[in-house]
Design an enzyme around this catalytic site. Structure first.
Site, mmCIF file in Angstrom:
data_model
loop_
_atom_site.group_PDB
_atom_site.id
_atom_site.type_symbol
_atom_site.label_atom_id
_atom_site.label_comp_id
_atom_site.label_asym_id
_atom_site.label_seq_id
_atom_site.Cartn_x
_atom_site.Cartn_y
_atom_site.Cartn_z
ATOM 1 N N ASN A 293 0.835 -1.204 0.000
ATOM 2 C CA ASN A 293 0.000 0.000 0.000
ATOM 3 C C ASN A 293 0.868 1.252 0.000
ATOM 4 O O ASN A 293 1.935 1.276 0.608
ATOM 5 C CB ASN A 293 -0.913 0.009 1.223
ATOM 6 C CG ASN A 293 -1.842 -1.186 1.234
ATOM 7 O OD1 ASN A 293 -2.051 -1.808 0.186
ATOM 8 N ND2 ASN A 293 -2.374 -1.533 2.384
ATOM 9 N N HIS B 58 5.921 -0.519 -2.548
ATOM 10 C CA HIS B 58 5.387 0.100 -3.776
ATOM 11 C C HIS B 58 5.400 1.627 -3.713
ATOM 12 O O HIS B 58 4.751 2.284 -4.520
ATOM 13 C CB HIS B 58 3.955 -0.396 -4.050
ATOM 14 C CG HIS B 58 3.914 -1.812 -4.565
ATOM 15 N ND1 HIS B 58 2.744 -2.518 -4.754
ATOM 16 C CD2 HIS B 58 4.907 -2.646 -4.959
ATOM 17 C CE1 HIS B 58 3.027 -3.725 -5.220
ATOM 18 N NE2 HIS B 58 4.328 -3.832 -5.343
ATOM 19 N N THR C 4 -4.494 -9.017 0.620
ATOM 20 C CA THR C 4 -3.930 -8.912 -0.735
ATOM 21 C C THR C 4 -4.413 -10.088 -1.579
ATOM 22 O O THR C 4 -4.508 -11.213 -1.087
ATOM 23 C CB THR C 4 -2.382 -8.808 -0.720
ATOM 24 O OG1 THR C 4 -1.896 -8.810 -2.064
ATOM 25 C CG2 THR C 4 -1.730 -9.925 0.064
ATOM 26 N N SER C 5 -4.723 -9.801 -2.845
ATOM 27 C CA SER C 5 -5.332 -10.818 -3.700
ATOM 28 C C SER C 5 -4.316 -11.812 -4.256
ATOM 29 O O SER C 5 -4.686 -12.791 -4.880
ATOM 30 C CB SER C 5 -6.070 -10.147 -4.860
ATOM 31 O OG SER C 5 -5.135 -9.436 -5.656
ATOM 32 N N ASN D 198 -7.684 -12.647 5.128
ATOM 33 C CA ASN D 198 -8.270 -11.940 3.985
ATOM 34 C C ASN D 198 -9.785 -12.063 4.054
ATOM 35 O O ASN D 198 -10.323 -12.897 4.790
ATOM 36 C CB ASN D 198 -7.738 -12.546 2.673
ATOM 37 C CG ASN D 198 -7.736 -11.564 1.524
ATOM 38 O OD1 ASN D 198 -7.374 -10.405 1.686
ATOM 39 N ND2 ASN D 198 -8.159 -11.997 0.345
ATOM 40 N N ALA E 206 -10.779 -7.238 7.745
ATOM 41 C CA ALA E 206 -9.503 -7.013 8.442
ATOM 42 C C ALA E 206 -9.706 -6.424 9.832
ATOM 43 O O ALA E 206 -8.979 -6.786 10.767
ATOM 44 C CB ALA E 206 -8.613 -6.098 7.601
#
Ligand code: OAD
Length: 244
Positions: free
Chosen positions: A91, A108, A184-185, A210, A228
């Site tokens: 994130n 990121h 997270t996918s 998740n 979450a």
């Protein structure tokens, strides 16, 4: 079971209940925008004004958001548990830091920062950016006809670019005894491959938290599903109880 070194990988799902959209859920950002246009160096080269507008909107949205109970629970774990806790986050929202986590690697990048093309100055930047905005640290040169010197870009990692801090992250994955993936996918590498790195190296326990099974769900030894803000505080409490 107690742990000494915990690596927590987080993704957009941990910030969803702070009001920040995810990428690949039904109303996610990538259902509304073409990621090739707004999240690649080529897209930025083609239409920098459009890309700046996209990140300006996300930045404004972020300034109205606050960390939630899941971010707070992880900060509590770092401050009060005996284990070394590192959050590796995909994130760019800085909500872990704002919740009080100190040991955070934003692999990121960070939405509230920009950097200039030429000198790579990285600057805190809560405001809008346009194609006219120049790097204040590049000084006079930035105003001259020196090509792209001093132009700013979001300090985020785009597709086709290498995430930050991959070496220290690799070392942490190799040394941890608990790896937890939250929200997270499991679509985007290298982060999606961290669980395999951990499993390939040794005996660390692996857990997915998740809303629903991710694409990599079967690669985790344990999984807990739910929002979450519910499952992360409960999981942290379980860890702290085991340490007590
Ligand atoms: P995704 O949007 O791909 O996945 C978000 C995940 O969070 C999904 O698996 C959801 O089921 C889950 N989720 C949604 N709401 C949740 C909640 N309240 N509690 C728990 N989980 C919830 O987002 P990421 O996996 O973070 O990269 O995406 C990875 C990368 O792809 C991003 O960092 C970004 C994006 O393109 C770049 O832009 C380079």
């Amino acid at each position: 079971m107690t742990f000494r070194s915990i690596v927590v990988l987080t993704g957009a799902g941990i910030s969803a209940e702070s009001g920040l959209g995810t990428f690949r859920d039904a109303d996610g950002l990538w259902t509304k925008y073409d990621l090739a246009e707004v999240a690649t160096p080529e897209g930025f080269a083609r239409n920098p004004a459009f890309v700046h507008e996209f990140y300006n909107a996300r930045r404004r949205n972020l300034l109205g958001a606050a960390p939630n109970a899941a971010h707070a629970a992880l900060a509590h774990l770092e401050a009060h548990g005996p284990a070394r806790v590192t959050i590796v986050t995909q994130n760019v929202d800085s909500l872990h830091e704002r919740a009080g986590s100190r040991n955070v690697i934003p692999m990121h990048g960070e939405l509230l920062k920009v950097r200039c093309h030429a000198a790579e100055h990285v600057l805190d930047w809560p405001d809008d950016v346009s194609v006219e905005t120049r790097c204040p640290r590049c000084g006079d040169a930035a105003r001259g006809p020196a090509g792209r010197l001093g132009y700013l870009r979001p300090h985020v990692v785009w597709f086709g670019e290498m995430p930050f801090a991959m070496e220290p992250i690799g070392a942490l994955l190799g040394a941890c005894d608990l790896f937890v993936s939250i929200g997270t996918s499991g679509n985007v590498y290298p982060a999606a491959g961290f669980v395999d790195e951990v499993r390939g190296i040794g005996a660390a326990h692996t857990v997915e938290l998740n809303l629903e099974p991710s694409d990599g769900a079967s690669r985790f030894a344990e999984a807990i599903y739910g929002p979450a803000t519910k499952v992360v505080p409960a999981f942290v409490e379980r860890l702290l109880r085991a340490d007590a």
